[in-house]
Design a protein around this motif. Structure first.
Motif, PDB file in Angstrom:
ATOM      1  N   UNK A  56       0.862  -1.178   0.000  1.00  0.00           N
ATOM      2  CA  UNK A  56       0.000   0.000   0.000  1.00  0.00           C
ATOM      3  C   UNK A  56       0.898   1.227   0.000  1.00  0.00           C
ATOM      4  N   UNK A  57       0.729   2.089  -0.987  1.00  0.00           N
ATOM      5  CA  UNK A  57       1.571   3.269  -1.130  1.00  0.00           C
ATOM      6  C   UNK A  57       0.696   4.505  -1.040  1.00  0.00           C
ATOM      7  N   UNK A  58       1.088   5.456  -0.193  1.00  0.00           N
ATOM      8  CA  UNK A  58       0.381   6.727  -0.065  1.00  0.00           C
ATOM      9  C   UNK A  58       1.198   7.775  -0.796  1.00  0.00           C
ATOM     10  N   UNK A  59       0.568   8.453  -1.740  1.00  0.00           N
ATOM     11  CA  UNK A  59       1.239   9.508  -2.489  1.00  0.00           C
ATOM     12  C   UNK A  59       0.439  10.779  -2.303  1.00  0.00           C
ATOM     13  N   UNK A  60       1.110  11.830  -1.899  1.00  0.00           N
ATOM     14  CA  UNK A  60       0.413  13.091  -1.732  1.00  0.00           C
ATOM     15  C   UNK A  60       1.032  13.907  -0.631  1.00  0.00           C
ATOM     16  N   UNK A  61       0.322  14.931  -0.191  1.00  0.00           N
ATOM     17  CA  UNK A  61       0.858  15.748   0.896  1.00  0.00           C
ATOM     18  C   UNK A  61       1.147  14.878   2.116  1.00  0.00           C
ATOM     19  N   UNK A  62       2.276  15.114   2.716  1.00  0.00           N
ATOM     20  CA  UNK A  62       2.699  14.315   3.857  1.00  0.00           C
ATOM     21  C   UNK A  62       3.422  15.215   4.855  1.00  0.00           C
ATOM     22  N   UNK A  63       3.647  14.719   6.087  1.00  0.00           N
ATOM     23  CA  UNK A  63       4.372  15.526   7.061  1.00  0.00           C
ATOM     24  C   UNK A  63       5.740  15.993   6.564  1.00  0.00           C
ATOM     25  N   UNK A  64       6.321  15.277   5.605  1.00  0.00           N
ATOM     26  CA  UNK A  64       7.637  15.685   5.108  1.00  0.00           C
ATOM     27  C   UNK A  64       7.574  17.031   4.398  1.00  0.00           C
ATOM     28  N   UNK A  65       6.384  17.419   3.943  1.00  0.00           N
ATOM     29  CA  UNK A  65       6.260  18.731   3.309  1.00  0.00           C
ATOM     30  C   UNK A  65       6.214  19.832   4.358  1.00  0.00           C
ATOM     31  N   UNK A  66       5.926  19.450   5.593  1.00  0.00           N
ATOM     32  CA  UNK A  66       5.807  20.433   6.666  1.00  0.00           C
ATOM     33  C   UNK A  66       7.045  20.419   7.560  1.00  0.00           C
ATOM     34  N   UNK A  67       7.518  19.240   7.881  1.00  0.00           N
ATOM     35  CA  UNK A  67       8.640  19.093   8.797  1.00  0.00           C
ATOM     36  C   UNK A  67       9.887  18.651   8.038  1.00  0.00           C
ATOM     37  N   UNK A  68      10.948  18.493   8.766  1.00  0.00           N
ATOM     38  CA  UNK A  68      12.203  18.097   8.136  1.00  0.00           C
ATOM     39  C   UNK A  68      12.175  16.624   7.740  1.00  0.00           C
ATOM     40  N   UNK A  69      12.991  16.256   6.777  1.00  0.00           N
ATOM     41  CA  UNK A  69      13.086  14.868   6.331  1.00  0.00           C
ATOM     42  C   UNK A  69      13.568  13.975   7.487  1.00  0.00           C
ATOM     43  N   UNK A  70      14.489  14.465   8.305  1.00  0.00           N
ATOM     44  CA  UNK A  70      14.994  13.668   9.426  1.00  0.00           C
ATOM     45  C   UNK A  70      13.869  13.354  10.410  1.00  0.00           C
ATOM     46  N   UNK A  71      13.027  14.348  10.715  1.00  0.00           N
ATOM     47  CA  UNK A  71      11.907  14.129  11.631  1.00  0.00           C
ATOM     48  C   UNK A  71      10.963  13.085  11.062  1.00  0.00           C
ATOM     49  N   UNK A  72      10.659  13.191   9.765  1.00  0.00           N
ATOM     50  CA  UNK A  72       9.732  12.268   9.122  1.00  0.00           C
ATOM     51  C   UNK A  72      10.288  10.852   9.141  1.00  0.00           C
ATOM     52  N   UNK A  73      11.563  10.701   8.877  1.00  0.00           N
ATOM     53  CA  UNK A  73      12.182   9.375   8.883  1.00  0.00           C
ATOM     54  C   UNK A  73      12.111   8.767  10.274  1.00  0.00           C
ATOM     55  N   UNK A  74      12.418   9.562  11.287  1.00  0.00           N
ATOM     56  CA  UNK A  74      12.349   9.055  12.668  1.00  0.00           C
ATOM     57  C   UNK A  74      10.917   8.670  13.026  1.00  0.00           C
TER      58      UNK A  74
END
Length: 90
Positions: A56-74
């Motif tokens: 299942x893949x979600x494509x679209x606006x995500x927290x990574x557009x708001x926060x840093x990539x490091x935060x999203x990965x964690x």
């Protein structure tokens, strides 16, 4: 200079968005549409519960557009541990 001269200069008209109740009144839910929604929800639940091995893949606006990539990965790694490719069935 007045506020009227500086605000909304490029707005031609305002079209208010209908409420969910208005949309439901205009476009009633058919039995077929309800069945499609329920089947989709069950399928997604099965994928997330790993009863269905599809990806299942979600494509679209995500927290990574708001926060840093490091935060999203964690944050993502805390919710869903990564599976190694050797263990994946897809």
């Amino acid at each position: 200079m007045s506020v009227a001269q500086t605000e909304n200069l490029n707005i031609v008209a305002v079209d208010h968005m209908p409420s969910p109740e208005e949309i439901k009144a205009r476009v009633p839910l058919t039995e077929h549409a309800a069945a499609v929604v329920l089947n989709g929800r069950k399928t997604l639940t099965d994928i997330l519960d790993r009863k269905d091995n599809r990806l299942f893949v979600v494509i679209g606006p995500a927290p990574s557009t708001i926060r840093s990539r490091a935060w999203t990965t964690r944050a993502g790694s805390r919710r869903w541990p990564m599976r190694s490719p050797a263990r994946c069935n897809w």
